[in-house]
Design an enzyme around this catalytic site. Structure first.
Site, PDB file in Angstrom:
ATOM      1  N   GLY A   1      -8.963  -8.070  -1.184  1.00 45.16           N
ATOM      2  CA  GLY A   1      -9.179  -9.043  -0.119  1.00 45.16           C
ATOM      3  C   GLY A   1      -8.442 -10.349  -0.323  1.00 45.16           C
ATOM      4  O   GLY A   1      -7.274 -10.371  -0.723  1.00 45.16           O
TER       5      GLY A   1
ATOM      6  N   GLY B   1     -13.490  -4.325   0.354  1.00 46.17           N
ATOM      7  CA  GLY B   1     -14.863  -3.859   0.549  1.00 46.17           C
ATOM      8  C   GLY B   1     -15.287  -2.869  -0.520  1.00 46.17           C
ATOM      9  O   GLY B   1     -16.398  -2.928  -1.052  1.00 46.17           O
TER      10      GLY B   1
ATOM     11  N   LYS C   1     -19.754 -16.374   2.353  1.00 40.47           N
ATOM     12  CA  LYS C   1     -21.191 -16.164   2.530  1.00 40.47           C
ATOM     13  C   LYS C   1     -21.913 -15.612   1.314  1.00 40.47           C
ATOM     14  O   LYS C   1     -21.416 -14.696   0.657  1.00 40.47           O
ATOM     15  CB  LYS C   1     -21.406 -15.172   3.671  1.00 40.47           C
ATOM     16  CG  LYS C   1     -21.106 -15.764   5.022  1.00 40.47           C
ATOM     17  CD  LYS C   1     -21.371 -14.733   6.074  1.00 40.47           C
ATOM     18  CE  LYS C   1     -21.306 -15.313   7.464  1.00 40.47           C
ATOM     19  NZ  LYS C   1     -21.430 -14.244   8.452  1.00 40.47           N
TER      20      LYS C   1
ATOM     21  N   ARG D   1       0.822  -1.217   0.000  1.00 37.69           N
ATOM     22  CA  ARG D   1       0.000   0.000   0.000  1.00 37.69           C
ATOM     23  C   ARG D   1       0.857   1.268   0.000  1.00 37.69           C
ATOM     24  O   ARG D   1       0.443   2.296  -0.540  1.00 37.69           O
ATOM     25  CB  ARG D   1      -0.951  -0.001   1.191  1.00 37.69           C
ATOM     26  CG  ARG D   1      -2.083  -0.974   0.965  1.00 37.69           C
ATOM     27  CD  ARG D   1      -3.047  -1.034   2.097  1.00 37.69           C
ATOM     28  NE  ARG D   1      -4.253  -1.724   1.662  1.00 37.69           N
ATOM     29  CZ  ARG D   1      -5.205  -2.154   2.474  1.00 37.69           C
ATOM     30  NH1 ARG D   1      -5.102  -1.972   3.765  1.00 37.69           N
ATOM     31  NH2 ARG D   1      -6.263  -2.753   2.000  1.00 37.69           N
TER      32      ARG D   1
HETATM   33  P1  AMP Z   1     -15.140 -13.810   2.165  1.00 33.22           P
HETATM   34  O1  AMP Z   1     -14.560 -12.906   3.196  1.00 33.22           O
HETATM   35  O2  AMP Z   1     -16.632 -13.895   2.189  1.00 33.22           O
HETATM   36  O3  AMP Z   1     -14.574 -13.559   0.771  1.00 33.22           O
HETATM   37  O4  AMP Z   1     -14.682 -15.279   2.581  1.00 33.22           O
HETATM   38  C1  AMP Z   1     -13.356 -15.683   2.595  1.00 33.22           C
HETATM   39  C2  AMP Z   1     -13.252 -16.878   3.471  1.00 33.22           C
HETATM   40  O5  AMP Z   1     -14.128 -17.876   3.011  1.00 33.22           O
HETATM   41  C3  AMP Z   1     -11.875 -17.503   3.496  1.00 33.22           C
HETATM   42  O6  AMP Z   1     -11.346 -17.362   4.781  1.00 33.22           O
HETATM   43  C4  AMP Z   1     -12.125 -18.958   3.146  1.00 33.22           C
HETATM   44  O7  AMP Z   1     -11.400 -19.837   3.970  1.00 33.22           O
HETATM   45  C5  AMP Z   1     -13.598 -19.112   3.405  1.00 33.22           C
HETATM   46  N1  AMP Z   1     -14.185 -20.199   2.626  1.00 33.22           N
HETATM   47  C6  AMP Z   1     -14.150 -20.358   1.310  1.00 33.22           C
HETATM   48  N2  AMP Z   1     -14.719 -21.535   0.973  1.00 33.22           N
HETATM   49  C7  AMP Z   1     -15.123 -22.119   2.110  1.00 33.22           C
HETATM   50  C8  AMP Z   1     -15.768 -23.345   2.411  1.00 33.22           C
HETATM   51  N3  AMP Z   1     -16.106 -24.220   1.461  1.00 33.22           N
HETATM   52  N4  AMP Z   1     -16.054 -23.610   3.706  1.00 33.22           N
HETATM   53  C9  AMP Z   1     -15.694 -22.738   4.667  1.00 33.22           C
HETATM   54  N5  AMP Z   1     -15.088 -21.560   4.442  1.00 33.22           N
HETATM   55  C10 AMP Z   1     -14.793 -21.266   3.174  1.00 33.22           C
END
Ligand code: AMP
Length: 397
Positions: free
Chosen positions: A354, A377, A201, A37
């Site tokens: 991210g 974000g 999610k 950064r």
């Molecule tokens: P996000 O912040 O929503 O982009 O989520 C990222 C996180 O999702 C990472 O820490 C991954 O380890 C987790 N993740 C991705 N796939 C899975 C999965 N199948 N089960 C549990 N966690 C997951």
């Protein structure tokens, strides 16, 4: 199309220029462990130095929650910037950010000098976009430059409030680059346009999925969020991540894709584990056939091929979110294969910050991507089609 005034459109000779940067770097024992950064901020700072401005840098660092926390001081950043720029970046250490030290330091500046203010989040008003701190910041400068894309989706004093009290507010090069790449990809993409979404999610990406279905030719969904889709289609998902409140939403999105003629690609197989751990037992199963006691941890080998094929002939690819629990080496394969496919395609490839940005960099594909966004974000909100307050606050051309 966003058409904002930039540092190329103003004359800063002899003027006091407040530059909002994103110096929110990881620190360990007072040492900066990733300086991407800082490096990304240099082009704007160098341009303003060359043009003879008096450059006052500011940024937040971590979450000091409105009070001075020595471990979140920007002092190490001033030191490292001094080295990177090859000229002194004086640190104006004021617990109230704009205090006697900062004011005296600004008064003493010559053209081309650079100073750095203390962590803007030492002030409680910062994250509330309060007027007093916005005015304090504005009182230091003639011109405001926003080069902090990472906080562009927030309306804070140091990126939005301050612009109400200065005549000139423009964007820096880093911000301009983000607007150009993300804006072009979403609003004016060269087709076929493929978006890849992953991560934990569905609920955090509802508007992204909905908005992208209006724009893309192919939408790929992997990662933890794909099991909500799988369950909605009647599949067995064992202990996999799932948001039962979003089952209907998943069906609605599948219907929308069909109506719009968008190809929606979901995993056809998964790597599953019998515990949420790198050292668990592992097997590969077809989609919707995850036994009780097991959970989906990554996409499977056939899915990797299908996803990689889909980006081969694309002209624009946007990627946000890992395909599995990539932090665990045994479940990083799907994310690695997607990163590799993006590195090999001729398409314009944009990584939405991210985890995906981290994965691409760790795997050594960073320089193979067209653009890696500096804001997780903020880039997600861009993909949602939202107006970012930090961008909107800059003067139009
Ligand atoms: P996000 O912040 O929503 O982009 O989520 C990222 C996180 O999702 C990472 O820490 C991954 O380890 C987790 N993740 C991705 N796939 C899975 C999965 N199948 N089960 C549990 N966690 C997951």
């Amino acid at each position: 199309m966003l058409n904002k005034k930039s540092v190329d459109d103003i004359n800063v000779k002899g003027k006091k220029v407040l530059v909002r940067c994103d110096f929110n770097v990881p620190l360990q024992d007072g040492k900066i462990t990733d300086e991407n950064r800082l490096v990304a901020a240099l082009p704007t700072i160098k341009k303003l130095i060359a043009d003879g401005g008096k450059i006052i840098l500011c940024s937040h660092l971590g979450k000091p929650k409105g009070e001075p926390k020595p471990e979140l001081s920007l002092a190490p950043v001033a030191k490292r910037l001094t080295e990177l720029l090859g000229q002194e970046v004086k640190f104006a250490a004021d617990p109230e950010v704009v205090g006697p030290n900062a004011k005296a330091a600004v008064e003493a500046m010559n053209d081309g000098d650079v100073i750095l203010l203390e962590n803007t989040r030492y002030r409680a008003e910062e994250t509330k976009n309060g007027e007093a701190f916005s005015k304090d910041l504005a009182s230091l400068c003639d011109v405001f430059v926003n080069d902090a894309f990472g906080t562009a989706h927030r309306a804070h004093c140091s990126n939005v409030g301050v612009t109400q009290f200065v005549d000139t507010a423009v964007v820096g090069y880093l911000m301009q680059k983000e607007i150009d790449f993300l804006g072009n990809a979403v609003n004016n993409p060269e087709r076929p346009f493929v978006a890849i979404l992953g991560g934990a999610k569905v609920s955090s990406k509802i508007s992204v999925i909905n908005n992208l279905l209006d724009k893309v030719d192919t939408l790929i969904i992997g990662g933890g969020m794909s099991y909500t889709f799988s369950k909605a289609m009647g599949g067995q998902i064992g202990n996999s991540l799932c948001e039962d409140d979003y089952l209907q939403y998943a069906l609605d999105m599948m219907k929308k894709a069909e109506e719009k003629g968008v190809k929606l690609l979901l995993p056809v197989d998964n790597r599953i584990g019998d515990a949420f751990s790198n050292d668990c037992n592992i097997q590969v199963v077809r989609k919707g056939e995850i036994p009780d006691g097991w959970e989906g941890m990554d996409i499977g080998p056939e899915t990797e091929k299908i996803f990689a094929d889909a980006v081969k002939d694309a002209k624009t690819v946007v990627w946000n979110g890992p395909m599995g629990c990539f932090e665990m080496p045994n479940f990083a394969h799907g994310t690695e294969e997607v990163a590799k496919a993006l590195a090999e395609t001729d398409a314009t490839t944009i990584i939405g910050g991210g985890d995906s940005a981290a994965a691409v960099n760790i795997l050594g594909y960073g320089d193979k991507m067209t653009h890696i966004s500096t804001g997780g974000g903020a880039s997600l909100e861009f993909l949602e089609g939202k107006e970012l307050p930090g961008v909107a606050a800059a003067n139009d051309k």
